[in-house]
Enzyme design. Structure first.
Site, PDB file in Angstrom:
ATOM      1  N   GLU A 114       0.840  -1.205   0.000  1.00 22.18           N
ATOM      2  CA  GLU A 114       0.000   0.000   0.000  1.00 22.18           C
ATOM      3  C   GLU A 114       0.874   1.254   0.000  1.00 22.18           C
ATOM      4  O   GLU A 114       1.843   1.340   0.759  1.00 22.18           O
ATOM      5  CB  GLU A 114      -0.894   0.032   1.248  1.00 22.18           C
ATOM      6  N   GLU A 181      -8.157   2.073  -4.757  1.00 24.39           N
ATOM      7  CA  GLU A 181      -9.323   1.832  -3.873  1.00 24.39           C
ATOM      8  C   GLU A 181      -9.977   3.138  -3.446  1.00 24.39           C
ATOM      9  O   GLU A 181      -9.289   4.125  -3.135  1.00 24.39           O
ATOM     10  CB  GLU A 181      -8.849   1.055  -2.625  1.00 24.39           C
TER      11      GLU A 181
HETATM   12  O1  KIV Z   1      -6.955  -6.664   1.744  1.00 23.27           O
HETATM   13  C1  KIV Z   1      -7.699  -6.608   0.751  1.00 23.27           C
HETATM   14  O2  KIV Z   1      -8.635  -7.400   0.593  1.00 23.27           O
HETATM   15  C2  KIV Z   1      -7.432  -5.567  -0.221  1.00 23.27           C
HETATM   16  C3  KIV Z   1      -8.537  -5.252  -1.176  1.00 23.27           C
HETATM   17  C4  KIV Z   1      -9.497  -4.354  -0.491  1.00 23.27           C
HETATM   18  C5  KIV Z   1      -8.025  -4.669  -2.438  1.00 23.27           C
HETATM   19  O3  KIV Z   1      -6.405  -4.962  -0.218  1.00 23.27           O
END
Ligand code: KIV
Length: 263
Positions: A114, A181
């Site tokens: 991320e 997201e």
């Molecule tokens: O952890 C997860 O499921 C994710 C999705 C929301 C893309 O990162």
């Protein structure tokens, strides 16, 4: 979709047929989801829907490795994306060591990190060292506590510009695709147009290169809350409750087990 898609196959889907990504946390569901998906994400969202926690922060590397292994066993012909959990990629050295652990102890095809511009150096260090990286920009669930909640991004001109900078930085660092997201649809479209790698959306509208959903959300199994972007394809929670209630009634009435279930 029985043949495993490759990284170059994923890149070729830029602006072409949308990529289908879905999360899975165990072998059982991975097997069920494999046929209809291009990529399976072992998301740290498992900490919420699987472990019952209020956010993803406390997921550990060991847990992610355990679940990634299970998913790889259940879907050996699927392209597996393993989420790197909070705190495991704070600097280049720890990011590489932890990603190597993920790669050596599972059959994951890439890791997901991320962050945008701020994480570009780390993404570059990983890709320079043979770790394939899927980026994740926009709303970052691992920042929920520092940001004071889940905030949709791209609402201001400044945020929109930053998202484009983030996407370009992650692409230049070598990420072969990225998740975006919780971003206003018109901004996500511009972000997708600004890079040459596929941008896979979740809560980011339809004008991107693919979609990802959390399996327990789209099967209607997770009842804590339902984000606006989730479509429930079945009411899994009701189906499960009804099935278990029928079982309980049949046990209590001695209707189960019957002759055919008996040795
Ligand atoms: O952890 C997860 O499921 C994710 C999705 C929301 C893309 O990162």
């Amino acid at each position: 979709m029985s043949k495993k898609i490759t990284i170059s196959g994923i890149k070729k889907r830029k602006g072409a047929a949308p990529l289908v990504m879905i999360t899975a946390y165990d072998a059982l569901f991975a097997t069920l989801l494999a046929d209809s998906s291009d990529m399976i994400l072992v998301g740290d969202s498992l900490n919420m829907s699987f472990a019952g926690k209020s956010d993803t922060i406390s997921a550990t590397l060991e847990q992610m490795i355990y679940h990634t292994n299970a998913v790889c066993s259940g879907a050996p012909n699927s392209f597996i994306v393993a989420d790197m959990p909070f705190g495991t990629y704070i600097d280049k050295k720890s990011a590489l060591n932890n990603s190597i652990k993920m790669f050596q102890q599972t059959q994951a095809d890439c890791v997901k990190i991320e962050g945008g511009e701020d994480k570009a150096k780390i993404v570059k260090h990983l890709t320079d060292n043979g770790i394939a990286v899927c980026g994740h920009i926009g709303l970052l669930p691992q920042s929920v506590r520092s940001e004071g909640g889940y905030k949709v991004k791209g609402k201001t001109e400044e945020e929109s510009k930053q998202l484009i900078k983030d996407a370009k930085a992650i692409e230049s660092a070598g990420a072969f695709c990225m998740v975006i997201e919780g971003v206003k649809a018109e901004v996500a479209k511009k972000v997708a147009e600004s890079v040459l790698v596929p941008v896979i959306g979740i809560g980011a509208g339809k004008d991107v290169d693919g979609q990802v959903l959390v399996f327990s959300d789209m099967l209607g199994l997770f009842e804590e809350f339902t984000p606006k972007f989730v479509k429930k394809y079945i009411d899994g929670a009701t189906l499960v409750r009804n099935a278990v209630s029928s079982y309980a009634q049949e046990v209590q009435s001695r209707e189960f087990p019957k002759e055919e279930h008996t040795y």
